[in-house]
Write a protein that holds these residues in place. Structure first.
Motif, PDB file in Angstrom:
ATOM      1  N   LEU A 159      51.355  -2.166  -4.154  1.00  0.00           N
ATOM      2  CA  LEU A 159      52.896  -2.408  -4.877  1.00  0.00           C
ATOM      3  C   LEU A 159      52.822  -2.838  -6.435  1.00  0.00           C
ATOM      4  CD1 LEU A 159      54.700  -3.646  -1.717  1.00  0.00           C
ATOM      5  CD2 LEU A 159      54.916  -1.511  -2.622  1.00  0.00           C
ATOM      6  N   VAL A 160      51.657  -3.879  -6.482  1.00  0.00           N
ATOM      7  CA  VAL A 160      51.734  -4.449  -7.642  1.00  0.00           C
ATOM      8  C   VAL A 160      51.339  -3.270  -8.936  1.00  0.00           C
ATOM      9  CG1 VAL A 160      50.199  -5.924  -9.185  1.00  0.00           C
ATOM     10  CG2 VAL A 160      51.038  -6.777  -6.980  1.00  0.00           C
ATOM     11  N   GLU A 161      50.097  -2.410  -8.471  1.00  0.00           N
ATOM     12  CA  GLU A 161      50.014  -1.450  -9.411  1.00  0.00           C
ATOM     13  C   GLU A 161      50.784  -0.215  -9.533  1.00  0.00           C
ATOM     14  OE1 GLU A 161      45.797  -0.725  -8.005  1.00  0.00           O
ATOM     15  OE2 GLU A 161      45.144  -2.584  -8.676  1.00  0.00           O
ATOM     16  N   TYR A 162      51.365   0.227  -8.470  1.00  0.00           N
ATOM     17  CA  TYR A 162      52.224   1.357  -8.596  1.00  0.00           C
ATOM     18  C   TYR A 162      53.627   1.210  -7.669  1.00  0.00           C
ATOM     19  CZ  TYR A 162      47.872   3.262  -9.678  1.00  0.00           C
ATOM     20  OH  TYR A 162      46.429   3.436 -10.229  1.00  0.00           O
ATOM     21  N   PRO A 163      54.533   0.203  -8.322  1.00  0.00           N
ATOM     22  CA  PRO A 163      55.501  -0.279  -7.306  1.00  0.00           C
ATOM     23  C   PRO A 163      56.468   1.114  -7.086  1.00  0.00           C
ATOM     24  CG  PRO A 163      55.880  -1.170  -9.561  1.00  0.00           C
ATOM     25  CD  PRO A 163      54.322  -0.528  -9.406  1.00  0.00           C
ATOM     26  N   SER A 164      56.491   2.059  -8.039  1.00  0.00           N
ATOM     27  CA  SER A 164      57.361   2.966  -7.787  1.00  0.00           C
ATOM     28  C   SER A 164      56.986   3.848  -6.482  1.00  0.00           C
ATOM     29  CB  SER A 164      57.793   4.057  -8.771  1.00  0.00           C
ATOM     30  OG  SER A 164      56.507   4.600  -9.108  1.00  0.00           O
ATOM     31  N   GLU A 165      55.716   3.807  -5.854  1.00  0.00           N
ATOM     32  CA  GLU A 165      55.350   4.633  -4.932  1.00  0.00           C
ATOM     33  C   GLU A 165      55.405   3.849  -3.529  1.00  0.00           C
ATOM     34  OE1 GLU A 165      51.741   6.589  -5.654  1.00  0.00           O
ATOM     35  OE2 GLU A 165      52.303   7.214  -7.732  1.00  0.00           O
ATOM     36  N   VAL A 166      56.422   2.875  -3.566  1.00  0.00           N
ATOM     37  CA  VAL A 166      56.393   2.151  -2.356  1.00  0.00           C
ATOM     38  C   VAL A 166      56.518   2.824  -0.929  1.00  0.00           C
ATOM     39  CG1 VAL A 166      58.993   1.756  -2.680  1.00  0.00           C
ATOM     40  CG2 VAL A 166      57.895   0.343  -1.053  1.00  0.00           C
ATOM     41  N   MET A 167      57.147   4.099  -0.847  1.00  0.00           N
ATOM     42  CA  MET A 167      57.243   4.736   0.308  1.00  0.00           C
ATOM     43  C   MET A 167      56.015   5.074   0.880  1.00  0.00           C
ATOM     44  SD  MET A 167      60.431   4.470   1.213  1.00  0.00           S
ATOM     45  CE  MET A 167      61.253   3.221   0.715  1.00  0.00           C
ATOM     46  N   LYS A 168      55.007   5.608  -0.326  1.00  0.00           N
ATOM     47  CA  LYS A 168      53.874   6.269   0.096  1.00  0.00           C
ATOM     48  C   LYS A 168      52.992   4.947   0.479  1.00  0.00           C
ATOM     49  CE  LYS A 168      50.024   7.930  -2.316  1.00  0.00           C
ATOM     50  NZ  LYS A 168      49.391   7.839  -3.545  1.00  0.00           N
ATOM     51  N   ASP A 337      49.923 -20.589  -2.715  1.00  0.00           N
ATOM     52  CA  ASP A 337      48.533 -20.238  -3.389  1.00  0.00           C
ATOM     53  C   ASP A 337      47.732 -19.214  -2.353  1.00  0.00           C
ATOM     54  OD1 ASP A 337      48.983 -22.121  -5.144  1.00  0.00           O
ATOM     55  OD2 ASP A 337      47.860 -24.088  -3.899  1.00  0.00           O
ATOM     56  N   ARG A 338      48.392 -18.934  -1.444  1.00  0.00           N
ATOM     57  CA  ARG A 338      47.775 -18.119  -0.584  1.00  0.00           C
ATOM     58  C   ARG A 338      48.747 -17.150   0.117  1.00  0.00           C
ATOM     59  NH1 ARG A 338      48.315 -19.100   5.197  1.00  0.00           N
ATOM     60  NH2 ARG A 338      49.002 -21.312   5.686  1.00  0.00           N
ATOM     61  N   LEU A 339      48.455 -15.961   0.733  1.00  0.00           N
ATOM     62  CA  LEU A 339      49.083 -15.146   1.387  1.00  0.00           C
ATOM     63  C   LEU A 339      49.792 -15.626   2.824  1.00  0.00           C
ATOM     64  CD1 LEU A 339      48.254 -11.626   0.677  1.00  0.00           C
ATOM     65  CD2 LEU A 339      50.170 -12.981  -0.290  1.00  0.00           C
ATOM     66  N   PRO A 340      50.799 -15.428   3.631  1.00  0.00           N
ATOM     67  CA  PRO A 340      50.774 -15.876   4.828  1.00  0.00           C
ATOM     68  C   PRO A 340      49.881 -15.203   5.756  1.00  0.00           C
ATOM     69  CG  PRO A 340      52.866 -14.832   4.015  1.00  0.00           C
ATOM     70  CD  PRO A 340      51.843 -14.645   3.054  1.00  0.00           C
ATOM     71  N   VAL A 505      47.577 -14.188  -6.694  1.00  0.00           N
ATOM     72  CA  VAL A 505      47.175 -14.303  -5.272  1.00  0.00           C
ATOM     73  C   VAL A 505      46.605 -13.129  -4.575  1.00  0.00           C
ATOM     74  CG1 VAL A 505      48.134 -15.089  -3.145  1.00  0.00           C
ATOM     75  CG2 VAL A 505      48.542 -16.435  -4.961  1.00  0.00           C
ATOM     76  N   VAL A 506      47.618 -12.179  -4.689  1.00  0.00           N
ATOM     77  CA  VAL A 506      47.472 -10.735  -4.020  1.00  0.00           C
ATOM     78  C   VAL A 506      46.175 -10.046  -4.589  1.00  0.00           C
ATOM     79  CG1 VAL A 506      48.563  -8.342  -4.214  1.00  0.00           C
ATOM     80  CG2 VAL A 506      50.322 -10.413  -3.836  1.00  0.00           C
ATOM     81  N   LYS A 507      45.981 -10.145  -5.983  1.00  0.00           N
ATOM     82  CA  LYS A 507      44.773  -9.304  -6.427  1.00  0.00           C
ATOM     83  C   LYS A 507      43.571 -10.248  -5.856  1.00  0.00           C
ATOM     84  CE  LYS A 507      46.434  -6.843 -10.267  1.00  0.00           C
ATOM     85  NZ  LYS A 507      46.471  -6.766 -11.692  1.00  0.00           N
ATOM     86  N   ARG A 509      43.248 -11.868  -3.367  1.00  0.00           N
ATOM     87  CA  ARG A 509      43.119 -11.697  -1.606  1.00  0.00           C
ATOM     88  C   ARG A 509      42.507 -10.179  -1.479  1.00  0.00           C
ATOM     89  NH1 ARG A 509      42.369 -10.532   2.676  1.00  0.00           N
ATOM     90  NH2 ARG A 509      43.307 -11.084   4.622  1.00  0.00           N
ATOM     91  N   ALA A 510      43.366  -9.083  -2.083  1.00  0.00           N
ATOM     92  CA  ALA A 510      42.700  -7.849  -1.925  1.00  0.00           C
ATOM     93  C   ALA A 510      41.281  -7.630  -2.455  1.00  0.00           C
ATOM     94  CB  ALA A 510      43.620  -7.055  -2.904  1.00  0.00           C
ATOM     95  N   MET A 511      40.860  -8.240  -3.419  1.00  0.00           N
ATOM     96  CA  MET A 511      39.598  -8.348  -3.864  1.00  0.00           C
ATOM     97  C   MET A 511      38.536  -8.868  -2.985  1.00  0.00           C
ATOM     98  SD  MET A 511      38.679  -8.647  -7.889  1.00  0.00           S
ATOM     99  CE  MET A 511      39.497  -9.884  -8.242  1.00  0.00           C
ATOM    100  N   SER A 512      38.997  -9.832  -2.043  1.00  0.00           N
ATOM    101  CA  SER A 512      38.128 -10.532  -1.192  1.00  0.00           C
ATOM    102  C   SER A 512      37.617  -9.660  -0.093  1.00  0.00           C
ATOM    103  CB  SER A 512      38.682 -11.954  -0.638  1.00  0.00           C
ATOM    104  OG  SER A 512      39.684 -11.544   0.142  1.00  0.00           O
ATOM    105  N   ILE A 513      38.369  -8.463   0.011  1.00  0.00           N
ATOM    106  CA  ILE A 513      38.205  -7.639   1.421  1.00  0.00           C
ATOM    107  C   ILE A 513      37.282  -6.323   0.562  1.00  0.00           C
ATOM    108  CG2 ILE A 513      39.191  -6.415   3.090  1.00  0.00           C
ATOM    109  CD1 ILE A 513      41.876  -7.233   1.923  1.00  0.00           C
ATOM    110  N   ASP A 514      37.506  -5.873  -0.815  1.00  0.00           N
ATOM    111  CA  ASP A 514      37.062  -4.707  -1.041  1.00  0.00           C
ATOM    112  C   ASP A 514      35.407  -4.902  -1.098  1.00  0.00           C
ATOM    113  OD1 ASP A 514      39.299  -3.404  -1.506  1.00  0.00           O
ATOM    114  OD2 ASP A 514      39.625  -4.116  -3.528  1.00  0.00           O
TER     115      ASP A 514
END
Ligand code: HEM
Length: 514
Positions: A159-168, A337-340, A505-507, A509-514
């Motif tokens: 969503l941060v990177e491509y917010p207009s593609e929210v439905m996808k 500082d973190r996601l729920p 925070v989002v980036k 957290r996402a990076m920690s999984i990649d």
């Protein structure tokens, strides 16, 4: 052609009418049928039941006819339940009689009745439920917490990177949760094969939903059409049925073969399918049923979850003040500082009330999922004939005014006894159905909804779309107007991160999984 079609329509209906009269004479019963709008000859109440949002008309009928309303639509007898007490009594206390599903000729031929949601009440259905229960019962779903948290984090990053593609992004997020649990499809880097399956599932879903809607195929109303020779002009019934059957069989079996191949190569992660295959399931009946049960999980679990999220986003854009209160609670309890995560849930009463409100504001299945009465019954002094299709008018329950708050408003306060003297009916008591056929995936679904809702509100602002001058565009997302489910069609909506810190925070957290 129109005359021929009319002839086919009239002739069987005539036989149906004669049959019904004879049957009534033979029954010689003392109880009357429940009340309802007076039926017309041959077509019964066909014209009384609107094609769009029939639940609203059924709700008005409550004032005229009461809690039980009986109508006849061409050959079908329908009973609409307009109060919670009758739903509980019939679907729960008398579940032995009220747990079958209506049958549709086209769906049956296509193999769709092997899907647990549409399966007749009986031993196969019971065995399938047992298999599903092992994977998604209240205890078992806890093992998917980290998967759901990871998917939510990736969803936010997208969503941060491509917010207009929210439905996808939303579609991918819910599909990945359920496809990963069912088949072990990769979440990290979905392969082209996995993506292709998702598309094919979606396409098959359209075939399924059409085939279980009364009247979608003429042959369901006039079974004699099935015997028309295929050379009769414009008769494509058998061809349509065969095409559907092949498509369904293909999408049911191919992913299982894929899992088997992956297992041989030692690259198949744990999943509903691989766990059962690995256990070397000796029972042939279960092996035969496994592909169908897996498909049932995916098919019943994906669109319902993403549909609920669409209702949520619709509500958030319409009620920004509620969105702000939700965000305030998350930030107060979880911090910024973190996601729920799931451990936060019990400390988030306003969020939990808001999730109930999502299920209530526009319930996914406004008429539940229909049941077919297996034996004639008598209830509240009324006679209900065998074969009657019984529908709980869940939408009416969702409009209750006990809390004193307008049901059209999106207001989590209606569920909080700190705000109202009497709280609204709890949607967990109706949104997922009743009795033996109650949704087995409700714990999994609710966890996915909690995680996606909370993560989004914590980091993103959801608002009505604006034009290039920053002015809100006229906006009213249309909903699927009839059928088994009702939620918005994909719509345009503005999504933006609430702050640079939220993006970080989002980036992170996402990076920690990649
Ligand atoms: C927010 C999401 C969901 C909603 C609102 C929902 C709602 C429902 C409803 C209303 C029914 C019909 C129950 C009845 O006849 O009384 C149902 C059935 C079913 N649901 Fe769900 N569901 C959701 C998610 C899921 C998920 C994630 C799964 C995956 C495990 C699932 C699997 C099923 C199955 C297999 C049935 C058929 C049960 C049967 O006929 O015995 N659902 N659901």
């Amino acid at each position: 052609m129109a005359l021929i079609a009319l002839g086919w329509l009239v002739y069987p209906s005539f036989i149906v009418v004669l049959g019904v009269i004879g049957h009534h004479l033979r029954q010689n019963r003392s109880q009357s049928l429940p009340p309802g709008p007076p039926p017309k000859p041959l077509i019964g109440n066909y014209l009384d039941v609107p094609k769009a949002e029939p639940w609203k008309t059924f709700s008005q009928w409550k004032k005229l006819y009461g809690d039980l309303v009986y109508v006849k639509v061409l050959g079908d007898k329908l009973l609409i339940l307009n109060d919670m007490e009758s739903m509980r009594e019939l679907f729960e206390k008398r579940s032995q009689k009220y747990s079958d599903r209506p049958s549709f000729l086209m769906a049956k031929y296509m193999g769709i009745e092997n899907n647990l949601s549409f399966a007749p009440y009986g031993p196969d259905w019971r065995q399938g439920r047992k298999l599903i229960h092992g994977t998604v019962n209240q205890e078992a779903v806890q093992k998917y917490h980290s998967l759901q948290e990871d998917v939510a984090a990736r969803f936010l990053r997208d969503l941060v990177e491509y917010p207009s593609e929210v439905m996808k992004h939303l579609h991918m997020a819910t599909a990945h949760i359920i496809a990963s649990i069912t088949y072990g499809f990769s979440i990290d880097t979905p392969s082209n094969v996995d993506l292709q399956y998702l598309d094919e599932f979606a396409e098959t879903e359209r075939i399924v939903l059409k085939s279980v809607v009364p009247g979608a195929y003429l042959v369901d109303m006039i079974p004699q059409l099935w015997y028309l020779p295929s050379w009769v002009p414009f008769n494509s019934i058998r061809r349509t049925a065969e095409r559907g059957r092949q498509r369904v069989s293909d999408i049911v079996h191919r992913p299982i073969e894929q899992v088997e191949q992956d297992m041989k190569r030692g690259v198949s992660p744990a999943s509903f399918v691989s766990d059962h295959l690995r256990e070397g399931e000796s029972d042939e009946a279960i092996r035969q049923q496994l592909p169908w049960v897996a498909w049932s999980i995916y098919e019943a679990g994906n669109d319902t979850t993403s549909g609920t999220m669409l209702v949520f986003m619709h509500a958030m854009a319409c009620f920004p003040e509620v969105q702000a209160r939700m965000r305030e609670e998350i930030h107060r309890v979880v911090g910024t500082d973190r996601l729920p995560s799931f451990v936060d849930r019990e400390r988030l009463p306003y969020i939990n009330a808001a999730i109930k409100e999502v299920y209530r504001w526009n319930p996914n299945s406004p008429l539940g999922a229909p049941r077919k009465l297996q034996d004639a019954d008598v209830y509240r002094g009324y006679y209900i004939p065998k074969g009657t299709i019984v529908m709980p008018n869940v939408w009416l329950l969702s409009r209750d005014q006990d809390s004193g708050i307008d049901p059209e408003l999106f207001s989590p306060e209606r569920f909080l006894d700190t705000h109202v003297t009497k709280t609204a009916i709890d949607p967990y008591s109706y949104a997922f159905g009743f009795g033996r056929r109650m949704c087995p995936g409700r714990f999994l679904a609710d966890n996915s909804v909690f995680m996606l809702v909370t993560s989004m509100v914590a980091t993103m602002r959801i608002s009505k779309p604006k034009d290039s001058h920053g002015v809100e565009k006229p906006w009213n997302p249309p909903y699927i107007p009839a059928g088994l489910v009702s939620f918005p069609y994909p719509f345009e909506v503005d999504i933006e991160p609430i702050s640079d810190k939220a993006v970080a925070v989002v980036k992170g957290r996402a990076m920690s999984i990649d």
